[in-house]
Motif scaffolding. Structure first.
Motif, PDB file in Angstrom:
ATOM      1  N   THR A  70      17.654  25.122  97.451  1.00  0.00           N
ATOM      2  CA  THR A  70      17.764  25.963  98.637  1.00  0.00           C
ATOM      3  C   THR A  70      16.852  27.162  98.485  1.00  0.00           C
ATOM      4  O   THR A  70      16.822  27.810  97.441  1.00  0.00           O
ATOM      5  N   ARG A  71      16.112  27.448  99.515  1.00  0.00           N
ATOM      6  CA  ARG A  71      15.063  28.459  99.472  1.00  0.00           C
ATOM      7  C   ARG A  71      15.559  29.793  98.927  1.00  0.00           C
ATOM      8  O   ARG A  71      16.495  30.389  99.442  1.00  0.00           O
ATOM      9  N   ARG A  73      32.964  29.511  96.349  1.00  0.00           N
ATOM     10  CA  ARG A  73      32.666  29.590  97.785  1.00  0.00           C
ATOM     11  C   ARG A  73      32.066  28.281  98.305  1.00  0.00           C
ATOM     12  O   ARG A  73      32.492  27.750  99.345  1.00  0.00           O
ATOM     13  N   VAL A  74      31.078  27.741  97.582  1.00  0.00           N
ATOM     14  CA  VAL A  74      30.443  26.497  98.020  1.00  0.00           C
ATOM     15  C   VAL A  74      31.428  25.333  97.951  1.00  0.00           C
ATOM     16  O   VAL A  74      31.464  24.476  98.849  1.00  0.00           O
ATOM     17  N   ALA A  75      32.249  25.291  96.917  1.00  0.00           N
ATOM     18  CA  ALA A  75      33.258  24.236  96.815  1.00  0.00           C
ATOM     19  C   ALA A  75      34.228  24.309  97.989  1.00  0.00           C
ATOM     20  O   ALA A  75      34.638  23.269  98.540  1.00  0.00           O
ATOM     21  N   GLY A  76      34.583  25.515  98.394  1.00  0.00           N
ATOM     22  CA  GLY A  76      35.467  25.675  99.543  1.00  0.00           C
ATOM     23  C   GLY A  76      34.831  25.168 100.825  1.00  0.00           C
ATOM     24  O   GLY A  76      35.499  24.506 101.643  1.00  0.00           O
ATOM     25  N   HIS A  77      33.560  25.468 101.030  1.00  0.00           N
ATOM     26  CA  HIS A  77      32.863  24.961 102.228  1.00  0.00           C
ATOM     27  C   HIS A  77      32.845  23.437 102.242  1.00  0.00           C
ATOM     28  O   HIS A  77      33.039  22.815 103.287  1.00  0.00           O
ATOM     29  N   TYR A  78      32.619  22.845 101.067  1.00  0.00           N
ATOM     30  CA  TYR A  78      32.617  21.378 100.992  1.00  0.00           C
ATOM     31  C   TYR A  78      33.981  20.810 101.368  1.00  0.00           C
ATOM     32  O   TYR A  78      34.077  19.872 102.189  1.00  0.00           O
ATOM     33  N   LEU A  79      35.038  21.350 100.799  1.00  0.00           N
ATOM     34  CA  LEU A  79      36.371  20.825 101.074  1.00  0.00           C
ATOM     35  C   LEU A  79      36.747  20.986 102.547  1.00  0.00           C
ATOM     36  O   LEU A  79      37.458  20.137 103.113  1.00  0.00           O
ATOM     37  N   GLU A  80      36.254  22.032 103.181  1.00  0.00           N
ATOM     38  CA  GLU A  80      36.548  22.250 104.607  1.00  0.00           C
ATOM     39  C   GLU A  80      35.747  21.305 105.504  1.00  0.00           C
ATOM     40  O   GLU A  80      36.239  20.876 106.558  1.00  0.00           O
ATOM     41  N   GLN A  81      34.521  20.966 105.099  1.00  0.00           N
ATOM     42  CA  GLN A  81      33.607  20.277 106.007  1.00  0.00           C
ATOM     43  C   GLN A  81      33.387  18.796 105.693  1.00  0.00           C
ATOM     44  O   GLN A  81      32.809  18.077 106.520  1.00  0.00           O
ATOM     45  N   ARG A  82      33.837  18.296 104.589  1.00  0.00           N
ATOM     46  CA  ARG A  82      33.508  16.933 104.187  1.00  0.00           C
ATOM     47  C   ARG A  82      34.111  15.903 105.133  1.00  0.00           C
ATOM     48  O   ARG A  82      35.199  16.089 105.682  1.00  0.00           O
ATOM     49  N   ALA A  83      33.357  14.840 105.298  1.00  0.00           N
ATOM     50  CA  ALA A  83      33.900  13.694 106.019  1.00  0.00           C
ATOM     51  C   ALA A  83      34.740  12.871 105.051  1.00  0.00           C
ATOM     52  O   ALA A  83      34.674  13.054 103.831  1.00  0.00           O
ATOM     53  N   GLU A  84      35.518  11.953 105.581  1.00  0.00           N
ATOM     54  CA  GLU A  84      36.370  11.132 104.731  1.00  0.00           C
ATOM     55  C   GLU A  84      35.511  10.318 103.753  1.00  0.00           C
ATOM     56  O   GLU A  84      34.569   9.625 104.141  1.00  0.00           O
ATOM     57  N   GLY A  85      35.818  10.447 102.462  1.00  0.00           N
ATOM     58  CA  GLY A  85      35.096   9.714 101.435  1.00  0.00           C
ATOM     59  C   GLY A  85      33.734  10.273 101.098  1.00  0.00           C
ATOM     60  O   GLY A  85      33.006   9.672 100.289  1.00  0.00           O
ATOM     61  N   GLU A  86      33.353  11.396 101.663  1.00  0.00           N
ATOM     62  CA  GLU A  86      32.017  11.964 101.434  1.00  0.00           C
ATOM     63  C   GLU A  86      31.981  12.725 100.115  1.00  0.00           C
ATOM     64  O   GLU A  86      32.812  13.603  99.871  1.00  0.00           O
ATOM     65  N   SER A  87      31.006  12.417  99.277  1.00  0.00           N
ATOM     66  CA  SER A  87      30.850  13.116  98.006  1.00  0.00           C
ATOM     67  C   SER A  87      30.254  14.500  98.234  1.00  0.00           C
ATOM     68  O   SER A  87      29.665  14.784  99.286  1.00  0.00           O
ATOM     69  N   PHE A  88      30.387  15.343  97.209  1.00  0.00           N
ATOM     70  CA  PHE A  88      29.769  16.666  97.302  1.00  0.00           C
ATOM     71  C   PHE A  88      28.261  16.529  97.455  1.00  0.00           C
ATOM     72  O   PHE A  88      27.641  17.255  98.249  1.00  0.00           O
ATOM     73  N   ALA A  89      27.650  15.592  96.722  1.00  0.00           N
ATOM     74  CA  ALA A  89      26.201  15.430  96.785  1.00  0.00           C
ATOM     75  C   ALA A  89      25.747  15.073  98.194  1.00  0.00           C
ATOM     76  O   ALA A  89      24.764  15.631  98.711  1.00  0.00           O
ATOM     77  N   ALA A  90      26.447  14.144  98.826  1.00  0.00           N
ATOM     78  CA  ALA A  90      26.072  13.751 100.192  1.00  0.00           C
ATOM     79  C   ALA A  90      26.231  14.922 101.146  1.00  0.00           C
ATOM     80  O   ALA A  90      25.370  15.160 102.005  1.00  0.00           O
ATOM     81  N   ALA A  94      26.102  18.131 100.391  1.00  0.00           N
ATOM     82  CA  ALA A  94      25.134  19.183 100.081  1.00  0.00           C
ATOM     83  C   ALA A  94      23.776  18.912 100.712  1.00  0.00           C
ATOM     84  O   ALA A  94      23.052  19.851 101.072  1.00  0.00           O
ATOM     85  N   HIS A  95      23.415  17.647 100.870  1.00  0.00           N
ATOM     86  CA  HIS A  95      22.113  17.327 101.456  1.00  0.00           C
ATOM     87  C   HIS A  95      22.107  17.442 102.981  1.00  0.00           C
ATOM     88  O   HIS A  95      21.028  17.494 103.585  1.00  0.00           O
ATOM     89  N   ARG A  96      23.277  17.498 103.608  1.00  0.00           N
ATOM     90  CA  ARG A  96      23.298  17.642 105.071  1.00  0.00           C
ATOM     91  C   ARG A  96      23.797  19.015 105.519  1.00  0.00           C
ATOM     92  O   ARG A  96      23.659  19.369 106.690  1.00  0.00           O
ATOM     93  N   ALA A  97      24.362  19.783 104.579  1.00  0.00           N
ATOM     94  CA  ALA A  97      24.978  21.056 104.947  1.00  0.00           C
ATOM     95  C   ALA A  97      23.929  22.072 105.399  1.00  0.00           C
ATOM     96  O   ALA A  97      22.766  22.039 104.990  1.00  0.00           O
ATOM     97  N   ASP A  98      24.358  23.000 106.242  1.00  0.00           N
ATOM     98  CA  ASP A  98      23.505  24.115 106.633  1.00  0.00           C
ATOM     99  C   ASP A  98      23.254  25.016 105.421  1.00  0.00           C
ATOM    100  O   ASP A  98      24.138  25.177 104.561  1.00  0.00           O
ATOM    101  N   GLU A  99      22.082  25.614 105.399  1.00  0.00           N
ATOM    102  CA  GLU A  99      21.764  26.474 104.256  1.00  0.00           C
ATOM    103  C   GLU A  99      22.767  27.606 104.092  1.00  0.00           C
ATOM    104  O   GLU A  99      23.095  27.994 102.976  1.00  0.00           O
ATOM    105  N   ASP A 100      23.262  28.144 105.191  1.00  0.00           N
ATOM    106  CA  ASP A 100      24.220  29.251 105.084  1.00  0.00           C
ATOM    107  C   ASP A 100      25.479  28.843 104.339  1.00  0.00           C
ATOM    108  O   ASP A 100      26.106  29.674 103.669  1.00  0.00           O
ATOM    109  N   ASP A 101      25.863  27.573 104.450  1.00  0.00           N
ATOM    110  CA  ASP A 101      27.065  27.106 103.760  1.00  0.00           C
ATOM    111  C   ASP A 101      26.815  26.836 102.290  1.00  0.00           C
ATOM    112  O   ASP A 101      27.759  26.595 101.530  1.00  0.00           O
ATOM    113  N   LEU A 102      25.555  26.863 101.887  1.00  0.00           N
ATOM    114  CA  LEU A 102      25.207  26.641 100.489  1.00  0.00           C
ATOM    115  C   LEU A 102      24.932  27.950  99.768  1.00  0.00           C
ATOM    116  O   LEU A 102      24.549  27.944  98.592  1.00  0.00           O
ATOM    117  N   ARG A 103      25.136  29.042 100.430  1.00  0.00           N
ATOM    118  CA  ARG A 103      24.840  30.341  99.839  1.00  0.00           C
ATOM    119  C   ARG A 103      26.114  31.101  99.472  1.00  0.00           C
ATOM    120  O   ARG A 103      27.187  30.763  99.899  1.00  0.00           O
TER     121      ARG A 103
END
Length: 556
Positions: free
Chosen positions: A512-513, A528-545, A547-556
């Motif tokens: 991430t830039r 913080r990033v782990a929390g964003h993942y748990l809130e936004q993940r689709a069913e069965g979606e890994s953290f890696a998957a 992270a590659h589609r998340a908005d940059e703001d959610d990765l900061r």
């Protein structure tokens, strides 16, 4: 006489021996050609151990010693800001890291107890399990090396070619020969390669290091995607169990995944095919520039089709049959942690020390504990984990409880289970930041703050850009750096890589830039990033998957 009229100019050559010019093109090639690095062993025994650290010339100290599993240790008190500015002799302490080689991660309790005793007697009770199934000791004095070698040799261990431009330790499935679902046991091939080729002048002068993995586990447990050569267990529809051949993987500052050659290799053929692949590297590998000398660069230029053709035509003398791809398991753990049944009815107990940090006292205690439960075999894993084999199922819970006293946890949190860390600035001369203690701080904080994490979540902490802790293939990869803060004080920071993965969808992490996090802020950031993942993940979606589609703001 060789026709040199069409030879490329010196600036264009790669330094490959196959070009016909063996002239050394850099200092490393010069010292390797001047004297086979294997010869330094006798000088250590006869001269340096008797005359002391000051008697060791530079080409041996910072060069050939690596072939004996010895690196000079970092001088205490030198911060990361000086790593790239001080001369080597200013960074050197008069102590060594010693890497004890354990091909396949295979150890007896007698061998483990020996390493533990050596650690407490000669290494200030230090011991780290590496992510290549070695045990590394620190604070080793040159005067003590011959005595240590004698005691290792007495139990069938050594440090030979554990480092250097040579065939490094061969990693293998930690549950080879015991797992009920194993496709094929690669242990014989590992032992045959070690017996025949390790310490042989035939392969003691390679362009760079050479990493090997051999596993018949369907769990794909030896990170075959990032080794120079890997033999991966498969079932051929006509020929039965054997191996799929992968070549040219590696991380560091230019990460490249290995390529399938599409060739099927029987167990009996593995040593010869291995020798062919490493022979290609020796002869055709790029020796002019160190940063282009790994096999992955040759594979990138040649491609798997040409590589297979050269292997078959010039090194084997026969064609390998085409073979099937490995059946990739679902995303998940490949570390064998926990209590699992063996095919003989007994169980193994797999435990997770944080980032592989143990001690000599711990190793000795584990050897005693294992034997008290009737086990005489332990294994190290390529994930910095530790297994005790051959335990009666009824005894496993009690053994696991007693191992936990030594910080070896059989039912770890996802954070403890999936963290990796390199040696870092504590001992490594390339280090910019602390790693092992930092990993523990992060794990403990996340276990307290976010216990609801319910999927594999790998945090890989690296103290420099070289990716010894596989920065680019962790869920969160942390690359150590240093910078000046607003008060012009030096501070440790980590560049963040997100969403790396091996397995079903091998993927390099997303950078991430301009995202850097101070060492002190790592627990807050990862929480913080782990929390964003748990809130936004689709069913069965890994953290890696995610992270590659998340908005940059959610990765900061």
């Amino acid at each position: 006489m060789t026709d040199t009229s069409t030879r490329p100019t010196r600036t264009a050559v790669t330094g490959a021996w196959a070009e016909g010019d063996l002239t050394p093109l850099n200092g490393n090639e010069a010292f390797k050609q001047a004297d086979d690095a294997l010869n330094v062993r006798q000088r250590i025994i006869d001269v340096y151990a008797k005359e002391g650290f000051a008697s060791i010339p530079s080409d041996d100290l910072r060069g050939r010693f690596r072939w004996m599993g010895l690196y000079t240790q970092r001088q205490e008190g030198i911060d990361g800001g000086q790593t790239a500015t001080l001369a080597p002799e200013e960074l050197d302490a008069e102590f060594f890291m010693m890497r004890v080689r354990s091909d396949g991660g295979i150890l007896t309790t007698e061998q483990l107890r020996t390493i533990g005793a050596l650690s407490t007697e000669f290494a200030r009770d230090t011991a780290d399990i590496s992510d290549r199934q070695n045990i590394q000791l620190h604070w080793i004095r040159i005067e003590d090396v011959p005595a240590i070698w004698e005691r290792l040799d007495a139990v069938g261990l050594h440090t030979l070619e554990a480092c250097g431009d040579a065939p490094r330790v061969i990693i293998g499935s930690p549950v080879a020969g015991i797992a009920a679902d194993e496709i094929i046991d690669g242990t014989w091939a590992i032992e045959e390669i070690r017996r025949t080729y390790i310490g042989s002048p035939e392969f003691s002068n390679l362009p760079r290091k050479f990493k090997t993995a051999i596993s018949g586990s369907p769990a794909l447990d030896v990170v075959h995607e990032i080794n120079d050569v890997s033999f991966v267990g498969v079932n051929h529809p006509e020929l039965g169990p054997g191996f799929d051949l992968w070549v040219g993987g590696g991380l560091s500052v230019n990460p490249i995944f290995a390529r399938r050659l599409g060739a099927f290799v029987t167990l009996e053929q593995v040593p010869q095919v291995w020798a062919g692949v490493i022979g290609i590297f020796r002869d055709y590998g790029y020796r002019r520039l160190r940063n282009r000398a790994r096999l992955k660069f040759l594979m990138s230029d040649w491609g798997p089709e040409k590589f297979r053709r050269i292997l078959q035509d010039e090194y084997l003398g026969y064609a390998l049959p085409d073979g099937p791809e490995p059946v990739t398991p679902p995303d998940g753990h490949r570390d064998h942690v926990g209590i699992h049944k063996q095919k003989d009815g007994k169980v193994w107990v797999g435990t997770a020390p944080i980032a592989g940090r143990v001690s000599g006292s711990t190793l000795t205690a584990v050897a005693d504990l294992a034997e008290s439960y009737g086990s005489f075999r332990v294994r190290l894993t390529p994930h910095q984990k530790f297994l005790v084999l051959d335990v009666e199922e009824a005894d496993a819970p009690a053994l696991a409880e007693r191992l936990a006293v030594h910080d070896l946890i059989a039912q770890p949190s996802v954070y403890r289970r999936n963290v990796l860390a390199c040696t870092g600035i504590e001992f490594c001369k390339l280090g910019l930041t602390e790693t092992k203690a930092r990993a523990r701080t992060v794990v403990v904080a996340l276990e307290r703050r976010r216990p609801e994490m319910d999927v594999p979540f790998g945090i890989h902490v690296n103290g420099c850009p070289n990716a010894c802790a596989r920065t680019q293939v962790g869920d969160i990869g942390l690359k150590g750096m240093v910078q000046r803060d607003e008060n012009d004080e030096l501070q440790e920071v980590f560049q963040v890589h997100l969403g790396g993965a091996l397995g079903i969808n091998p993927t390099l992490a997303r950078k991430t830039r301009a995202l850097k996090v101070t060492a002190e802020d790592l627990p807050d950031y990862i929480d913080r990033v782990a929390g964003h993942y748990l809130e936004q993940r689709a069913e069965g979606e890994s953290f890696a998957a995610w992270a590659h589609r998340a908005d940059e703001d959610d990765l900061r």
